[in-house]
Design an enzyme around this catalytic site. Structure first.
Site, PDB file in Angstrom:
ATOM      1  CG  HIS A 156       9.598 -24.044  12.886  1.00  0.00           C
ATOM      2  ND1 HIS A 156       9.718 -24.858  11.822  1.00  0.00           N
ATOM      3  CD2 HIS A 156      10.371 -24.670  13.668  1.00  0.00           C
ATOM      4  CE1 HIS A 156      10.389 -25.805  11.918  1.00  0.00           C
ATOM      5  NE2 HIS A 156      11.052 -25.796  13.054  1.00  0.00           N
ATOM      6  CE  LYS A 162       7.477 -33.601  15.764  1.00  0.00           C
ATOM      7  NZ  LYS A 162       8.858 -33.414  15.402  1.00  0.00           N
ATOM      8  CG  ASP A 163      11.620 -31.441  19.055  1.00  0.00           C
ATOM      9  OD1 ASP A 163      12.078 -32.748  18.542  1.00  0.00           O
ATOM     10  OD2 ASP A 163      11.205 -30.777  18.611  1.00  0.00           O
ATOM     11  CD  GLN A 212      15.276 -29.395  21.327  1.00  0.00           C
ATOM     12  OE1 GLN A 212      15.999 -29.869  20.700  1.00  0.00           O
ATOM     13  NE2 GLN A 212      14.152 -28.422  20.932  1.00  0.00           N
TER      14      GLN A 212
HETATM   15  P1  AMP Z   1      13.647 -27.410  14.913  1.00  0.00           P
HETATM   16  O1  AMP Z   1      13.899 -26.640  13.654  1.00  0.00           O
HETATM   17  O2  AMP Z   1      13.152 -28.864  14.540  1.00  0.00           O
HETATM   18  O3  AMP Z   1      14.887 -27.715  15.629  1.00  0.00           O
HETATM   19  O4  AMP Z   1      12.653 -27.179  15.947  1.00  0.00           O
HETATM   20  C1  AMP Z   1      12.664 -25.660  16.404  1.00  0.00           C
HETATM   21  C2  AMP Z   1      11.680 -25.688  17.729  1.00  0.00           C
HETATM   22  O5  AMP Z   1      10.412 -25.777  16.957  1.00  0.00           O
HETATM   23  C3  AMP Z   1      11.763 -26.673  18.677  1.00  0.00           C
HETATM   24  O6  AMP Z   1      11.314 -25.935  19.873  1.00  0.00           O
HETATM   25  C4  AMP Z   1      10.693 -27.755  18.333  1.00  0.00           C
HETATM   26  O7  AMP Z   1      10.315 -28.411  19.317  1.00  0.00           O
HETATM   27  C5  AMP Z   1       9.656 -26.960  17.596  1.00  0.00           C
HETATM   28  N1  AMP Z   1       8.659 -27.707  16.753  1.00  0.00           N
HETATM   29  C6  AMP Z   1       9.065 -28.326  15.746  1.00  0.00           C
HETATM   30  N2  AMP Z   1       7.931 -28.811  15.381  1.00  0.00           N
HETATM   31  C7  AMP Z   1       6.882 -28.412  15.866  1.00  0.00           C
HETATM   32  C8  AMP Z   1       5.517 -28.514  15.707  1.00  0.00           C
HETATM   33  N3  AMP Z   1       4.840 -29.482  15.014  1.00  0.00           N
HETATM   34  N4  AMP Z   1       4.629 -27.913  16.772  1.00  0.00           N
HETATM   35  C9  AMP Z   1       5.188 -27.147  17.639  1.00  0.00           C
HETATM   36  N5  AMP Z   1       6.713 -26.742  17.477  1.00  0.00           N
HETATM   37  C10 AMP Z   1       7.405 -27.369  16.819  1.00  0.00           C
END
Ligand code: AMP
Length: 291
Positions: A37, A150-151, A154
């Site tokens: 993040h 990663k997503d 999405q």
């Molecule tokens: P989340 O809090 O899981 O909804 O993720 C918020 C954002 O962080 C989303 O855009 C995810 O794709 C990104 N994200 C989650 N894990 C990673 C990671 N390991 N590396 C880079 N971005 C990430």
């Protein structure tokens, strides 16, 4: 860093930045922040003068029996991490701030691609995700938003959302499109993609979870050696089979343009996707592979 919870307080902060001529970047998250993040914040800062991060665990994108209740939350630690990363505003709203009256005013439908892969395993997930992202875009009004590769599904759907929202606004303010900036996946030293859900794994599970990255690496290796899509899928499957505890949900190679599976004779850049369930934890990963 300012911390705001309401739409009005957020609007004030953003308006001030906008009047000062700043370019506004936005990083939506569900909290439980890790280095992945924070890398998104860094990237937003490289491209913008003012960065807003949101922390909102969106109930709409969790299905029945999913982990909404146990999703990790730790606002104080998250706020400190964001402050250290140089974020300007943390928007941490309540459900009522996002959905006044408890229901979204406008809902978004993700369409056909959202019925595949993550969408198939998690019905309604992408509708909920797009609905909250559109609402957050409406509140923050960013010039640019950063999303993790990663997503990948999405990211694909959010790019389409940004185009659709701009098309709807044509005539209103010229249809300025929010730029969607993809961020590379941040991994642990052993290759496991960082995820807020990794903390639910036991020590043994944590070790077994590296199988996703190993499978992607094996696929990449054989593709580099000239193997086609089937060869790469076979290589990934062989590695995944070594950890039967990781129950495979899907393994596929999709087109970057359509997010639909590519044909066997495909040549060019495509994305391999993997999802497994290990110790009741859903783990996903992906990599771009040249065939
Ligand atoms: P989340 O809090 O899981 O909804 O993720 C918020 C954002 O962080 C989303 O855009 C995810 O794709 C990104 N994200 C989650 N894990 C990673 C990671 N390991 N590396 C880079 N971005 C990430």
């Amino acid at each position: 860093m300012r911390r705001v919870a309401t739409a009005a307080d957020l609007a004030l902060q953003v308006m001030r930045a906008r009047f000062a001529g700043k370019r506004i970047g936005f990083v939506p998250t569900m909290g439980a922040l890790h280095e992945g993040h924070l890398a998104l914040i860094d990237l937003a800062k490289e491209h913008c003068d003012f960065v807003v991060a949101s922390i909102f665990v969106n109930p709409l994108q969790f299905g029945r029996g999913e982990d909404f209740k146990r999703y990790p939350r730790g606002l104080e630690a998250d706020a400190k991490a964001l402050e250290r990363a140089g974020c300007d505003v943390l928007f941490a709203p309540t459900v009522e701030d996002i959905y006044p009256g408890g229901k979204p005013r406008v809902t978004h439908r993700a369409g056909r691609v959202a019925e595949l892969f993550e969408g198939k395993a998690r019905p309604g997930h992408f509708d909920g995700m797009l609905t909250v992202v559109a609402r957050l875009f409406e509140l923050v009004q960013p010039d640019l938003a950063v999303f993790g590769t990663k997503d990948a599904q999405q990211l694909f759907l959010v790019r389409k959302l940004a185009r659709d929202l701009a098309a709807e606004r044509v005539g209103a303010d010229g249809g300025q499109e929010i730029e969607i900036l993809p961020a590379p996946t941040i991994r642990d030293v052993d290759g496991l993609a960082l995820s807020s859900r990794n903390r639910f794994l036991s020590l043994a599970g944590r070790r077994q979870a590296t199988v996703l990255f190993k499978a992607l690496a094996a696929a990449e290796r054989v593709a580099r050696g000239g193997a086609g899509v089937q060869g790469a899928l076979f290589a990934a499957n062989t590695v995944l089979a070594e950890v039967p505890e990781a129950k495979l949900d899907y393994l596929a190679v999709v087109s970057e343009e359509s997010f639909l599976p590519v044909p066997e004779d495909f040549r060019g850049e495509a994305r391999m996707l993997i999802a497994v369930v290990l110790e009741n934890v859903r783990l996903i990963d992906n990599a771009s592979i040249r065939f």
